[in-house]
Structures are given as C-alpha cells and as structure tokens.
Write a protein that holds these residues in place. Sequence first.
Motif, PDB file in Angstrom:
ATOM      1  N   UNK A 587      11.800  -5.966  12.176  1.00  0.00           N
ATOM      2  CA  UNK A 587      10.487  -5.487  11.886  1.00  0.00           C
ATOM      3  C   UNK A 587      10.370  -5.897  10.321  1.00  0.00           C
ATOM      4  N   UNK A 588       9.147  -5.817   9.721  1.00  0.00           N
ATOM      5  CA  UNK A 588       8.900  -5.845   8.467  1.00  0.00           C
ATOM      6  C   UNK A 588       9.192  -4.559   7.766  1.00  0.00           C
ATOM      7  N   UNK A 589       8.846  -4.431   6.320  1.00  0.00           N
ATOM      8  CA  UNK A 589       9.204  -3.241   5.725  1.00  0.00           C
ATOM      9  C   UNK A 589       7.940  -2.435   6.087  1.00  0.00           C
ATOM     10  N   UNK A 590       8.320  -0.961   6.153  1.00  0.00           N
ATOM     11  CA  UNK A 590       7.291   0.051   6.805  1.00  0.00           C
ATOM     12  C   UNK A 590       6.372   0.253   5.515  1.00  0.00           C
ATOM     13  N   UNK A 591       5.150   0.577   5.834  1.00  0.00           N
ATOM     14  CA  UNK A 591       4.056   0.816   4.663  1.00  0.00           C
ATOM     15  C   UNK A 591       3.853   2.249   4.430  1.00  0.00           C
ATOM     16  N   UNK A 592       3.480   2.557   3.164  1.00  0.00           N
ATOM     17  CA  UNK A 592       3.248   3.971   2.932  1.00  0.00           C
ATOM     18  C   UNK A 592       1.741   4.385   3.900  1.00  0.00           C
ATOM     19  N   UNK A 593       0.905   3.294   3.669  1.00  0.00           N
ATOM     20  CA  UNK A 593      -0.434   3.385   4.229  1.00  0.00           C
ATOM     21  C   UNK A 593      -0.598   2.083   5.249  1.00  0.00           C
ATOM     22  N   UNK A 594      -0.628   2.029   6.375  1.00  0.00           N
ATOM     23  CA  UNK A 594      -0.882   1.214   7.313  1.00  0.00           C
ATOM     24  C   UNK A 594      -2.119   1.092   7.786  1.00  0.00           C
ATOM     25  N   UNK A 595      -3.215   0.231   7.269  1.00  0.00           N
ATOM     26  CA  UNK A 595      -4.503   0.324   7.915  1.00  0.00           C
ATOM     27  C   UNK A 595      -4.758  -0.627   9.088  1.00  0.00           C
TER      28      UNK A 595
END
Length: 626
Positions: A587-595
């Motif tokens: 998987x890609x890097x996790x986001x602080x805010x995933x819209x």
Amino acid sequence: MTAEKTLPDFVREHDIDRVTLDIIENALKNIRDEMDRVLVTTAVSPVIREQADEFPLIADRQGRMIVGQFGSPVDTVLEHSPYKKEDLKDGDVIAVNDPYTMEGSTSHLPDLLLIRPIFYSGDHVGYALQWGNLMDVGGSTAGSIPIDARSIYEEGVRMPPVKLYSEGRLNEDILRFFCHNSRTPRETRADVMAIAAGTAAGAQRVKDLCERFGKDTYLEACDALLARTRESVIKLIREHVPEGERFTFEDYTDDDGIGNGPIKLRLTAWREGDTLNLDWDGTDAQVAGPVNFLLNERMFQMFAGVFLISAFDPTILFNDGYSDVIRVNIPEDSVLKPKAPAPLSNRLVVMARQFDVLGAVYAKAIGAFKVSGSYGTSPNFVYSGTKSSGEPFQTMEILYGGIPARPGKDGLDGHSWWPEFLAVPVEYMEKYYPLVVEEYRVRTDTCGAGQWRGGCGVARTYRFLAEGRITYQDDRAQTFPYGVDGGKPGSPSKKTLIRSSGESVSLPSKVRDVPVYPGDRLVFETAGAGGLGDPLDRDPEAVAKDVRWKLVTPEAARSEYGVVLDENGDVDASATEKERGSLREGRAELLQFDRGDVPERDELAKRIAAERREFNEWLSAELGAR
C-alpha cells in the motif's frame, strides 16, 4: 498581541455554597428536560412529536443562556423588535421565525422561536425560550424547503418579533395569519401552542426555584454557573490548545441545489492566552441557492466549546459563560453570513459541514482530539399530495447517517448529529400517510475503514400509495466523509427512484416536487462516516462482529482490514496475519486526511453543473408527459 477586554459582570466571588449551586444546576437541567417532554407530548407533527426537532433554553435576566444548547438570542431578538426589556410583562410571549432578525439564532423559516420573560413577585428573573421545526410555513413548495429558492421570500411567511401573548392573552389574529400561510394549518397551530406550553412549564419551574431558595439566591446561582463554566472552559483551552501556532482546515459542501458547487468552508484556529480564536476567512461567498447558513457568532462559540467539553470534561455545564473567551470571525457576505434576502431553507448541509471542519481543526491542534468526517447534513424528506378520500396530506421526516469515529470508539450507525433526535417510527408513517416503508436498514460497507470504523449510513425505501410529489435534500453525494490518520473515507449518499414499471432513475442529492405515483418507490441512502487510524490495526474480532451484524461484507473485511474469516465466520488468525503483512507491503503511505477519489475542484464543479442540467431536463420531461 492579546487585546484588553472587560470581564463579564459574573466574574467575581460568589456568595453561594456549592451544594446549593449544584442543586440549582441540576434543577435547571431537569427544567430543560421537562420543557422537552411538554412539547413533544403535546405537539402533533412527526418532526417534533416523533423526532424531537426542538430545543429549550433557560436564560438569566440579562438574556444569557444558563442551560440549553445554541446560546441565547434574547438580546438580538429584542434589538430587532419594538419591545424593550424593561417594558415586558409577566405573561408576554414574543414569537419570531425570521433568521435575519435573529442574526441566525434559528436558521430557517420553519423554526419558530418563542421567548417568555419570567417574573417572580413582580421582579424579572429570566427567560424561558423554545423553538420547534414546524411542518410548513408556506413558500413555493411543501415543507418550506425549496431546494431551488433564489431568495428567502420563496421559502415561506416571515414573522418579525411580535407578541403572540400579551400579559397572558393569546393574540388570535397573529396566530390565525401565521397558520393561514401554512399548508398544514391544523398541525401548525397545535405545534405553536405546544411550544408555548413548553415555555410556560419552564417559567413556572424557575418561579418554583425562586420560591424554594429565594430570588436573590437563584439570581446569584445563575451568575455562579456562568462563572464556573467560563473558568472550566478556560482551563480546557489552556490545557489542550497549544499557543503560538495556527491550525487550518477546509472542506466542501457538494452544491447549492441549483448547480453551483462545490462550496468551500475554511477555518483557522489559534490560541492567545486564555482566548481561542476561530476565523472563517477564506470561506466561499454566499451562493444563489438556499444552502447558505446564517451562522450566529454566539451559536458557533457554543458549538466550539461544546466540542471541547464533550471530548474532555462532559460534567461542565453548557452555557453562555465562556462566550468572551472564544472569539469568532465570520466574513460578511460569505456562505456563513449571507446578506438578506439570500435563501436559507436548505442550510443544514453547510451547518453540518462546519461541524466537520471544526472537528478537523481540533484534530490538527489537539493530539487527543481526533474525529473523522460525517454523513454531511440532516437529510429531510417531504411527501405531499391528496389521499383517495380527497383529504390533502403532507409528511416530513429527518433521516440520519454515519457519525464520525473517535479515539477508542467506532462511529454511530444511522444516527443524528443531535443526540436526542429520534427516527420517525415506520408504524407512525404508515398509519397516517399513504405510503409503505418497505425497508429501513444500515447500508453495508458504507462505514469508512479504520482502527475505529466510521458509522454506517442508512437506506430507507418508501413505496408510495397515492399520487403526490417528493422534495428532499441531502449531501455528500459528490464528496466523501474523510478518514483521519490512515482511516478510509465513508461512502457517499445515493438516491434512486424506481417507477412501478420497473424503470430506475438515479436522482441528485437535492430535488423538489418530483411527481410520484402509486407503486413508485424511492430508495433513500445516506452517507457513512470516515474511519480513524490504520484499518490493519483494528481488532480482528471487531471486524468479525461487524460482518455478523452485516455492517461489513466478508470481502471488505479482507480487502480493507486484512481479516480472513473461515466458513463459520470466525477469524482465521494465521491467514489474517499473512494477509495483513501483504497489504502493508503493497500500500501507499497513509494519509492524515483521506478524502477519497474526488476530482479537482474545477472538474467537480463541471460534474455538479452537468448533473443539475440533466436532472432539470428529465424533470421537465416528466412533468410534461404526465
């Protein structure tokens, strides 16, 4: 630089013992509850009687809220009225439903506010206030929420502050005029009288407190409760909000109902000493359609404090005591402070989005405060027409969706932003209106994945038994309720009209006066909420339980959470460990805010405008063909 400010008059040493103060505080909370019960048990419309879309408030003699939820509008209403505080009499009741003469203390015309001054032995000791969401106050469409209104004049009758009661005498002419402009005059009259009864109950109980403890002790208690709340909120601000840094977040409401969108809300927060500053600069200008939300500064101060209180110390009493320690700037002519006569009837989508934005700003500023994005509004549904008997009918109900995840807790499924709101029972709808609710369920896989999952949306399927028209509003159909700290976004809302012939039509999130006929069905699906934290850190047993409860499919359990279930629905521990390892690697890097997968703003605006054009063409053809 922190500006000098004058302290409120209640900030002083108080000559009242703590036990007495606690007794009066809890008595006031009970008074508020009694006002609630009086109204919901005597009103007749489903939106108040069954869903409790009403709010009571007790204010002190200066008009400051002592117990309630939205902050007190007393001063604002009196400033826009011919009445002065010193001229009010025992038994007077002021009625108003125009948001512009309350500066947004209530936010659309169906919300009727009553203000009753309270007197004890001839002395003014406070106010009892209550407002309720009426079924209909006129305007261009049933329910008084036309999703394509261009001005407030299309949304219903506007009543400036007037005396509904004068020294206990009902002004029948005013009430008759108001009800005459409603499509549901019987329900409107009954609900107005029920709201008045709620304020009378509150006023009497305050008089009882004055009788029990003495007027001076009661008034001192009001000041002491304001002071105690102020001191407590200052402690929360100093403890949890860091100084010297600004925190900004922005999010979007889909559209205004006539093809304009997305609509940006932007908030910046920072602390200066004991003061929390909240600035909406950068928020989009007011729009042509009726999603404008006239946000009263004191109301937003209350919301901002309530978020902190609820997260860190729910024992603190909500009141106007902390209004001077939370400073709010709302730009003129913005979607949060529109200029009259901008339409306001569908303001709930922007109201809910300001909660999301406030929560995200706090999530950035406060390490222990994390919440995801929500289902995005308080969807409402109106069905009106004529029964086979020739009797006209009109119903209205509010639907709910996914509530945000928060640290240590999943979001609530199919719940309201307002904790005390209820769903209209299916039996009530089917008893009084020509429809059948064929389905009312949670929407599987709509909850954003996370260590703590978001709440699921709901699906409600209506089958219509009489010819009529439907009007509704919702949001989060084009944008997603965001996930936080690696959490995934919740699923968007969806509406489908299925004709009796089997034809299926996908509808936008906001429509008015769509014709329906016996046998037609509407599938009304609300959005979920975003998740919080890495989904691969979720307890596998919690995922298995979600699958058993049909909140999550086995496929999503594996693809989103890396949880593998055996044929009995139990967790396969070794396969789960292997699956999660594989997902982490790929998987890609996790986001602080995933819209979620939302296009850029210009592209989204084109999509929204095209959807509205296509819908308008379809509706014109439907109306012409029938």
